[in-house]
Design a protein around this motif. Structure first.
Motif, PDB file in Angstrom:
ATOM      1  N   LYS A  51       0.805  -1.299   0.024  1.00 42.35           N
ATOM      2  CA  LYS A  51      -0.168  -0.516   0.533  1.00 42.35           C
ATOM      3  C   LYS A  51       1.026   0.966   0.020  1.00 42.35           C
ATOM      4  CE  LYS A  51      -4.113  -2.216   2.394  1.00 42.35           C
ATOM      5  NZ  LYS A  51      -4.885  -2.230   2.940  1.00 42.35           N
ATOM      6  N   LEU A  52       2.109   1.280   0.277  1.00 46.49           N
ATOM      7  CA  LEU A  52       2.782   1.988   0.474  1.00 46.49           C
ATOM      8  C   LEU A  52       4.071   2.912  -0.985  1.00 46.49           C
ATOM      9  CD1 LEU A  52       4.448   2.130   3.868  1.00 46.49           C
ATOM     10  CD2 LEU A  52       2.675   2.967   3.025  1.00 46.49           C
ATOM     11  N   LEU A  53       3.592   1.427  -2.044  1.00 46.67           N
ATOM     12  CA  LEU A  53       4.195   2.147  -3.037  1.00 46.67           C
ATOM     13  C   LEU A  53       3.448   1.999  -3.708  1.00 46.67           C
ATOM     14  CD1 LEU A  53       6.085  -1.379  -2.733  1.00 46.67           C
ATOM     15  CD2 LEU A  53       7.170   0.266  -2.346  1.00 46.67           C
ATOM     16  N   SER A  54       4.472   3.087  -5.021  1.00 50.07           N
ATOM     17  CA  SER A  54       3.378   3.780  -6.142  1.00 50.07           C
ATOM     18  C   SER A  54       3.823   3.033  -7.490  1.00 50.07           C
ATOM     19  CB  SER A  54       4.089   5.433  -6.332  1.00 50.07           C
ATOM     20  OG  SER A  54       5.035   5.458  -6.925  1.00 50.07           O
ATOM     21  N   SER A  55       4.514   1.718  -7.366  1.00 51.82           N
ATOM     22  CA  SER A  55       4.858   1.383  -8.863  1.00 51.82           C
ATOM     23  C   SER A  55       5.375  -0.407  -8.567  1.00 51.82           C
ATOM     24  CB  SER A  55       5.488   2.230  -9.185  1.00 51.82           C
ATOM     25  OG  SER A  55       7.135   2.032  -9.104  1.00 51.82           O
ATOM     26  N   ALA A  56       5.360  -1.013  -9.824  1.00 52.96           N
ATOM     27  CA  ALA A  56       5.982  -2.449  -9.433  1.00 52.96           C
ATOM     28  C   ALA A  56       8.015  -2.018  -9.550  1.00 52.96           C
ATOM     29  CB  ALA A  56       5.754  -2.737 -10.562  1.00 52.96           C
ATOM     30  N   SER A  57       8.395  -0.772  -9.531  1.00 53.98           N
ATOM     31  CA  SER A  57       9.534  -0.297  -9.534  1.00 53.98           C
ATOM     32  C   SER A  57      10.173  -1.682  -8.076  1.00 53.98           C
ATOM     33  CB  SER A  57      10.208   0.588  -9.942  1.00 53.98           C
ATOM     34  OG  SER A  57      11.460   1.182  -9.592  1.00 53.98           O
ATOM     35  N   ASP A  58      11.884  -1.797  -8.628  1.00 56.93           N
ATOM     36  CA  ASP A  58      12.213  -2.699  -7.129  1.00 56.93           C
ATOM     37  C   ASP A  58      13.063  -1.282  -6.701  1.00 56.93           C
ATOM     38  OD1 ASP A  58      14.057  -2.380  -9.973  1.00 56.93           O
ATOM     39  OD2 ASP A  58      15.612  -3.927  -8.904  1.00 56.93           O
ATOM     40  N   SER A  59      13.591  -0.727  -7.401  1.00 59.14           N
ATOM     41  CA  SER A  59      14.361   0.400  -6.195  1.00 59.14           C
ATOM     42  C   SER A  59      13.140   0.932  -5.740  1.00 59.14           C
ATOM     43  CB  SER A  59      14.620   1.713  -6.991  1.00 59.14           C
ATOM     44  OG  SER A  59      13.490   2.480  -8.082  1.00 59.14           O
ATOM     45  N   GLU A  60      12.281   1.154  -5.531  1.00 58.43           N
ATOM     46  CA  GLU A  60      11.409   1.563  -4.125  1.00 58.43           C
ATOM     47  C   GLU A  60      11.126   0.883  -2.973  1.00 58.43           C
ATOM     48  OE1 GLU A  60       7.618   3.376  -4.992  1.00 58.43           O
ATOM     49  OE2 GLU A  60       6.907   2.582  -6.524  1.00 58.43           O
ATOM     50  N   ILE A  61      12.046  -0.273  -3.347  1.00 60.20           N
ATOM     51  CA  ILE A  61      11.549  -1.424  -1.811  1.00 60.20           C
ATOM     52  C   ILE A  61      12.797  -0.733  -0.763  1.00 60.20           C
ATOM     53  CG2 ILE A  61      12.991  -2.680  -2.650  1.00 60.20           C
ATOM     54  CD1 ILE A  61      10.420  -3.182  -0.428  1.00 60.20           C
ATOM     55  N   VAL A  62      13.842  -0.065  -1.479  1.00 56.99           N
ATOM     56  CA  VAL A  62      15.111   0.905  -0.506  1.00 56.99           C
ATOM     57  C   VAL A  62      14.843   1.248   0.402  1.00 56.99           C
ATOM     58  CG1 VAL A  62      17.433   1.070  -0.969  1.00 56.99           C
ATOM     59  CG2 VAL A  62      17.210  -0.088  -2.615  1.00 56.99           C
ATOM     60  N   GLY A  63      14.349   2.696  -0.209  1.00 56.76           N
ATOM     61  CA  GLY A  63      13.754   4.016   0.508  1.00 56.76           C
ATOM     62  C   GLY A  63      13.245   3.200   1.823  1.00 56.76           C
ATOM     63  N   LEU A  64      11.550   2.748   1.537  1.00 56.90           N
ATOM     64  CA  LEU A  64      10.620   2.293   2.322  1.00 56.90           C
ATOM     65  C   LEU A  64      11.213   1.541   3.272  1.00 56.90           C
ATOM     66  CD1 LEU A  64       8.035   1.365   0.152  1.00 56.90           C
ATOM     67  CD2 LEU A  64       7.601   2.940   1.522  1.00 56.90           C
ATOM     68  N   LEU A  65      12.355   0.401   3.242  1.00 56.37           N
ATOM     69  CA  LEU A  65      12.631  -0.663   4.112  1.00 56.37           C
ATOM     70  C   LEU A  65      13.881  -0.187   4.618  1.00 56.37           C
ATOM     71  CD1 LEU A  65      13.324  -4.000   1.735  1.00 56.37           C
ATOM     72  CD2 LEU A  65      12.183  -3.875   3.745  1.00 56.37           C
ATOM     73  N   TYR A  66      14.262   1.062   4.889  1.00 58.79           N
ATOM     74  CA  TYR A  66      14.850   2.232   5.433  1.00 58.79           C
ATOM     75  C   TYR A  66      14.965   3.180   6.293  1.00 58.79           C
ATOM     76  CZ  TYR A  66      18.229   6.188   6.763  1.00 58.79           C
ATOM     77  OH  TYR A  66      19.092   6.231   7.484  1.00 58.79           O
ATOM     78  N   TRP A  67      13.321   3.762   5.731  1.00 55.73           N
ATOM     79  CA  TRP A  67      12.595   4.331   6.277  1.00 55.73           C
ATOM     80  C   TRP A  67      11.874   3.025   7.532  1.00 55.73           C
ATOM     81  CZ3 TRP A  67       6.470   4.096   6.970  1.00 55.73           C
ATOM     82  CH2 TRP A  67       5.970   5.117   7.719  1.00 55.73           C
ATOM     83  N   GLN A  68      11.080   2.100   7.725  1.00 48.81           N
ATOM     84  CA  GLN A  68      11.400   0.816   9.035  1.00 48.81           C
ATOM     85  C   GLN A  68      12.418   0.485   9.464  1.00 48.81           C
ATOM     86  OE1 GLN A  68       8.689  -2.454   7.009  1.00 48.81           O
ATOM     87  NE2 GLN A  68       7.115  -0.972   7.844  1.00 48.81           N
ATOM     88  N   PHE A  69      14.029   0.210   8.932  1.00 42.99           N
ATOM     89  CA  PHE A  69      15.055  -0.426   9.432  1.00 42.99           C
ATOM     90  C   PHE A  69      16.517  -0.020   9.711  1.00 42.99           C
ATOM     91  CE2 PHE A  69      11.713  -3.841   7.540  1.00 42.99           C
ATOM     92  CZ  PHE A  69      11.161  -4.730   9.016  1.00 42.99           C
ATOM     93  N   GLY A  70      16.553   1.439   9.303  1.00 42.27           N
ATOM     94  CA  GLY A  70      17.136   1.680   8.640  1.00 42.27           C
ATOM     95  C   GLY A  70      18.485   1.320   8.554  1.00 42.27           C
ATOM     96  N   GLU A  71      19.849   1.615   8.258  1.00 44.93           N
ATOM     97  CA  GLU A  71      20.670   0.322   7.757  1.00 44.93           C
ATOM     98  C   GLU A  71      20.959  -0.750   7.981  1.00 44.93           C
ATOM     99  OE1 GLU A  71      24.271   2.604   9.106  1.00 44.93           O
ATOM    100  OE2 GLU A  71      24.079   4.318   8.795  1.00 44.93           O
ATOM    101  N   ARG A  72      19.771  -0.723   9.430  1.00 44.39           N
ATOM    102  CA  ARG A  72      20.307  -2.579   9.380  1.00 44.39           C
ATOM    103  C   ARG A  72      19.338  -3.153   8.113  1.00 44.39           C
ATOM    104  NH1 ARG A  72      16.215  -3.145  14.016  1.00 44.39           N
ATOM    105  NH2 ARG A  72      15.317  -1.944  12.454  1.00 44.39           N
TER     106      ARG A  72
END
Length: 131
Positions: A51-72
């Motif tokens: 629900k947080l993604l605007s497309s099927a692009s694989d690059s979007e996951i980088v920012g969303l995971l960082y937002w949730q988990f930081g550098e981990r």
């Protein structure tokens, strides 16, 4: 200042679209990805990010995971990739995260400009004039 230098359009198995994002809704986290995140669909499902993604692009996951988990989040990624992420949510200097896949398939170079700026690129030749 920080600069990301991209000379070539991104090659992607999941293409960037006009709705693909490379920043969070507030614009405080921005990123650039080179390569491919193989397990992006699994991560989207595992962490309920659809629900947080605007497309099927694989690059979007980088920012969303960082937002949730930081550098981990870096070890969670499977693929051949390099990325640079700038997080300006905290006061003072922004936090910069630069990472590449564990095998180093996608290169990531950085250098300092004469003015103290920091440059990132996927090819050394991109930095020659600036660093």
């Amino acid at each position: 200042p920080f600069y990301l230098k991209a000379n070539d359009p991104r090659l992607a198995a999941e293409p960037m679209t006009p709705t693909s994002k490379s920043d969070n809704p507030e614009g405080q986290i921005v990123w650039m990805v080179n390569g491919e995140i193989y397990n992006h669909a699994k991560l989207k499902s595992q962490f309920y990010l659809h629900k947080l993604l605007s497309s099927a692009s694989d690059s979007e996951i980088v920012g969303l995971l960082y937002w949730q988990f930081g550098e981990r989040m870096v070890p969670m990624l499977d693929g051949m990739f390099a990325f640079v992420l700038i997080d300006s949510r905290s006061k003072g200097e922004p936090n910069i995260v630069a990472a590449r896949d564990h095998m180093g398939i996608c290169p990531l170079y950085w250098g300092h400009g004469a003015d103290g700026s920091v440059w990132f690129a996927s090819e050394m030749k991109c930095l020659i004039d600036d660093c």
